[in-house]
Design an enzyme around this catalytic site. Structure first.
Site, PDB file in Angstrom:
ATOM      1  N   TYR A   1     -59.932  38.999  52.717  1.00 55.24           N
ATOM      2  CA  TYR A   1     -60.717  38.743  51.522  1.00 55.24           C
ATOM      3  C   TYR A   1     -62.207  38.753  51.859  1.00 55.24           C
ATOM      4  O   TYR A   1     -63.017  39.381  51.173  1.00 55.24           O
ATOM      5  CB  TYR A   1     -60.316  37.392  50.910  1.00 55.24           C
ATOM      6  CG  TYR A   1     -61.143  37.023  49.702  1.00 55.24           C
ATOM      7  CD1 TYR A   1     -60.790  37.476  48.444  1.00 55.24           C
ATOM      8  CD2 TYR A   1     -62.285  36.249  49.834  1.00 55.24           C
ATOM      9  CE1 TYR A   1     -61.550  37.164  47.339  1.00 55.24           C
ATOM     10  CE2 TYR A   1     -63.058  35.927  48.733  1.00 55.24           C
ATOM     11  CZ  TYR A   1     -62.684  36.388  47.483  1.00 55.24           C
ATOM     12  OH  TYR A   1     -63.451  36.081  46.400  1.00 55.24           O
TER      13      TYR A   1
ATOM     14  N   LYS B   1     -55.923  12.561  32.762  1.00 58.66           N
ATOM     15  CA  LYS B   1     -57.323  12.275  33.020  1.00 58.66           C
ATOM     16  C   LYS B   1     -57.563  12.727  34.452  1.00 58.66           C
ATOM     17  O   LYS B   1     -57.085  12.105  35.405  1.00 58.66           O
ATOM     18  CB  LYS B   1     -57.593  10.780  32.874  1.00 58.66           C
ATOM     19  CG  LYS B   1     -59.043  10.416  33.045  1.00 58.66           C
ATOM     20  CD  LYS B   1     -59.259   8.975  32.617  1.00 58.66           C
ATOM     21  CE  LYS B   1     -60.705   8.561  32.566  1.00 58.66           C
ATOM     22  NZ  LYS B   1     -61.528   8.988  33.670  1.00 58.66           N
TER      23      LYS B   1
ATOM     24  N   ARG C   1     -73.120  15.482  34.583  1.00 54.23           N
ATOM     25  CA  ARG C   1     -73.282  14.577  33.467  1.00 54.23           C
ATOM     26  C   ARG C   1     -74.587  13.791  33.564  1.00 54.23           C
ATOM     27  O   ARG C   1     -75.255  13.541  32.573  1.00 54.23           O
ATOM     28  CB  ARG C   1     -72.102  13.606  33.477  1.00 54.23           C
ATOM     29  CG  ARG C   1     -71.865  12.900  32.222  1.00 54.23           C
ATOM     30  CD  ARG C   1     -70.595  12.088  32.399  1.00 54.23           C
ATOM     31  NE  ARG C   1     -70.972  10.711  32.554  1.00 54.23           N
ATOM     32  CZ  ARG C   1     -70.950   9.852  31.544  1.00 54.23           C
ATOM     33  NH1 ARG C   1     -70.520  10.242  30.366  1.00 54.23           N
ATOM     34  NH2 ARG C   1     -71.344   8.635  31.717  1.00 54.23           N
TER      35      ARG C   1
ATOM     36  N   CYS D   1     -64.070   9.767  79.913  1.00 57.09           N
ATOM     37  CA  CYS D   1     -63.248   8.680  79.369  1.00 57.09           C
ATOM     38  C   CYS D   1     -61.830   9.204  79.082  1.00 57.09           C
ATOM     39  O   CYS D   1     -61.660  10.198  78.378  1.00 57.09           O
ATOM     40  CB  CYS D   1     -63.903   8.171  78.088  1.00 57.09           C
ATOM     41  SG  CYS D   1     -62.850   7.108  77.095  1.00 57.09           S
TER      42      CYS D   1
END
Ligand code: IVH
Length: 701
Positions: free
Chosen positions: A35, A114, A135, A429
């Site tokens: 793609y 919702k 918004r 470590c």
């Protein structure tokens, strides 16, 4: 139409078709690389012929350059919010209120999910997307047009010709659950902090000033309402959804209708039962009066419409006991406190551990060992300790003290200046080494089969491996002494380690676990610099100039390659014979730079390895890979069961190669004898299956 115009049209059509298969049908038929190759070709053609660029080209979804800041947009109609409740009784009262205000009539309502996303407004004029905004405070929002254009399901142009003259459509941008998991896996692999839930990830993506970042997040959009609609008469919500279908704007397919309280509550419960199976997060049900005339009668309050109500599903919270707090040391040395819980069942799974994020979080919530705590699955995904029942303490609870040294190696700790993270600085470590080694060997990186978590644990625990390059020194004898290590598994492991030396450069780069370098970044770096030595020499500036790399990654790569301990490890890897980019990983021959620049390829049929890997070999050498054969195609690489493409290639006189011929070409065999030894093995028409590997996530874990 000129040949270029034709190719442009073809590419746009093809890309749109793949977008549709990917997003609408969730059934991609080509790999991401493939793609990307189509996309790149389109972009390059458009750059070369700016006069042929059209605003509705798929490339225009990834608009322009990074912004300094977002411009502000004043909404033509304020964006209100919804009244919401957690109580079924209040839903019933809402509907009774509505009935009372509309005496003597049936009041049909619709109930829909919702969507837990980010509210946005899209403005279409004469069928074209003009701007998109958040918004904000409901009156003014941020202009996020560039980021919205990266969302493949948001049409830059409305379908058909009977669209509304103006349409300001509103909806939610969200990140599907699968995309969320993928992004977090990538972030974990690159040592970046994880997103807590899909909503945060979507909001974070839309806030990016650089649209290239949003483009990499598989965002999606569902419309649920509108602010302005002119030029078409629409009488109800149901009609509005039909209009959306007609013009090609996506919306939730889950929709219930009801005309009494019992019906509404039944729909709400049905949605609750199935919402975990949806691809997006749903935190409630929205109940809306369907008919627009009835809506107009009911009117608005200053904050929300009187004709709608949101019922929110309570996040499932359970109480349990915090048995202990342990510390996990990550691959990059970050220490994360983990809550060890008395196992409890919450939102579908048993939870025994939860992240406590960091020391501040523990202090802020005053979480003590032995406390009764409340557990919630944030966004239903990552369990978190949300609160402490301090009133239930009996005095036996203990305050947790964050360790002063690394719990794994006792090395010194430092606090990251920008983040709250506390890090172990010791490069050797053992806890970090275990994680680094696991990552190095993982399927998405060097892909060493047999070197999983348990084996790594043994190798590090027994001191057989003290640094990544040590794995290339391993001998059979000490391995045979390990538990669960028979002749055969040891031989297989050693063979897998040997094979990994030939992995392509990007896998090595990714496997090194450089902070901020995920699989995508590693590919970009490998494609640009070609060899590890070029990378070692690169200045931060040069690194940032590489396509798709950027400042943060560039700086991190530079830091990594200038750290003497890392340089030493790399020299050991080189001495062991690990491919630093100057050999072809397949043939193991030096890459004499057999350039495929300006050649166009189509790959078809079943090949010995995933098609995306083969495409990568072509792309790395500057060639282009496309999905369909045209007169411009130079080569068709055909595997077994090649079908119609093979015929078309023959008709058009396109050069046809089998895999052997392809590798001969890559290895610099320039004469024609090398290029045409093609034998059709089986001419069955069965379409080539995309191999499973091509569609897998780039991570083993
Ligand atoms: S209708 C006047 N439908 O939830 C607002 N909103 O908490 C009409 N939301 O601002 C909105 N899913 O951003 C509607 N199916 C849905 C929704 C939905 C999510 C958001 C929307 C709204 C917020 C209120």
């Amino acid at each position: 139409m000129t040949a270029i115009e034709q190719r442009l049209a073809e590419l746009r059509r093809e890309i749109e078709e793949h977008n549709r298969r990917y997003y609408e049908e969730a059934a991609p038929t080509i790999s991401d690389q493939h793609y990307d190759a189509l996309y790149r070709e389109l972009r390059e053609l458009e750059t070369a012929h700016p006069e042929l660029l059209t605003p509705d080209s798929p490339t225009q979804r990834v608009g322009g350059r990074p912004l300094e800041e977002f411009a502000q947009v004043r909404h033509r109609v304020p964006m209100l919010s919804l009244d919401n409740t957690y109580s079924e009784t209040e839903v019933a009262e809402f509907y009774q209120r509505v009935r009372k205000a509309l005496p003597g009539r049936e009041v049909p309502v619709v109930i829909e999910p919702k969507v837990d996303g980010v509210a946005v407004s899209l403005f279409y004029e004469a069928g074209r997307l003009v701007y998109a905004a958040t918004r904000g405070d409901g009156v003014t929002g941020d202009d996020i047009t560039q980021n919205i254009r990266t969302i493949r399901t948001v049409p830059p142009r409305l379908r058909g010709d009977d669209f509304p003259a103006e349409l300001e459509v509103r909806g939610e941008v969200f990140l599907p659950k699968s995309g969320f998991a993928k992004i977090n896996a990538e972030r974990a692999a690159a040592g970046q902090p994880l997103f807590a839930n899909p909503r945060n990830a979507a909001a974070g993506s839309l806030k990016q000033l650089d649209p290239a970042i949003a483009a990499r997040r598989p965002l999606d959009f569902f419309a649920h309402s509108y602010g302005l609609l002119t030029g078409r008469a629409v009488g109800s919500h149901s009609e509005f959804f039909r209009l959306l279908d007609e013009v090609g704007i996506p919306h939730s397919q889950r929709l219930w209708s009801a005309h009494d309280v019992a019906g509404i509550l039944a729909a709400i419960r049905e949605l609750d039962a199935l919402r975990h199976t949806l691809e997006y997060e749903t935190d409630g049900a929205v109940v809306k009066v369907d008919d627009f005339t009835q809506r107009a009668r009911l009117g608005l309050t200053s904050k929300s419409p009187r004709w709608a109500m949101a019922y929110k599903y309570a996040a499932e919270r359970v109480e349990t006991r915090l048995r202990n707090i342990t510390i996990q040391v990550g691959r990059t040395g970050v220490l994360t406190p983990v809550a060890e819980l008395e196992p409890v069942f919450v939102s579908g799974t048993t939870v025994a551990r939860a992240t406590l994020h960091n020391a501040e979080e523990i202090a802020r919530k005053d979480i003590r060992i032995g406390d009764r705590v409340l557990i919630e699955k944030a966004g239903e995904i990552i369990p978190a300790v949300v609160a402490v029942r301090a009133e239930l303490r009996d005095g036996s609870e203990r305050v947790f003290h964050f360790p002063e040294v690394c719990p794994s190696c006792s090395g010194p700790l430092v606090r990251d200046p920008e983040q709250v993270a506390i890090r172990c600085q010791n490069v050797s470590c053992p806890a970090q080494l275990r994680r680094r080694l696991q990552h190095f060997a993982s399927r998405g990186a060097m892909d060493i089969e047999g070197l999983g978590e348990a084996r790594v644990e043994q190798l590090v625990g027994d001191g057989l491996v003290r640094d990544i390059p040590d794995i290339y020194e391993l001998q059979a004898e000490p391995l045979l002494a390990l538990e669960r290590a028979g002749e055969k598994s040891v031989a297989n492991l050693l063979a897998a380690i040997e094979q990994s030396k030939a992995q392509p450069l990007w896998r090595l780069l990714f496997g090194l676990g450089i902070l901020h370098v995920g699989a995508t970044g590693a590919r970009a770096l490998a494609a640009h610099f070609k060899t590890l030595d070029a990378l070692l020499r690169a200045t931060p500036d040069a690194l940032q100039r590489a396509h798709d790399v950027g400042e943060v990654v560039g700086a991190s790569v530079h830091d990594f390659f200038t750290n003497p301990a890392n340089v030493e490890s790399l020299e050991k890897l080189r001495a062991a014979g690990v491919n630093f980019g100057e050999r072809d990983p397949v043939s193991d021959q030096p890459t004499t730079g057999a350039s495929l620049a300006d050649t166009r390829w189509v790959i078809t049929g079943t090949l010995s390895r995933p098609r995306e890997e083969i495409a990568e070999l072509i792309l790395e050498r500057g060639g282009k890979v496309s999905g369909s054969i045209s007169k411009k195609t130079n080569y068709l690489l055909a595997g077994a069961d090649a079908g119609s493409k093979l015929e078309k290639a023959r008709t058009l006189g396109v050069q046809i190669l089998d895999e052997a011929g392809f590798h001969a070409l890559l290895n610099g065999g320039g004469d024609d004898d090398n290029r045409t030894p093609f034998v059709v093995m089986d001419e069955k028409k069965s379409p080539p299956k995309e191999t499973a590997a091509a569609l897998e996530l780039p991570f083993g874990e």
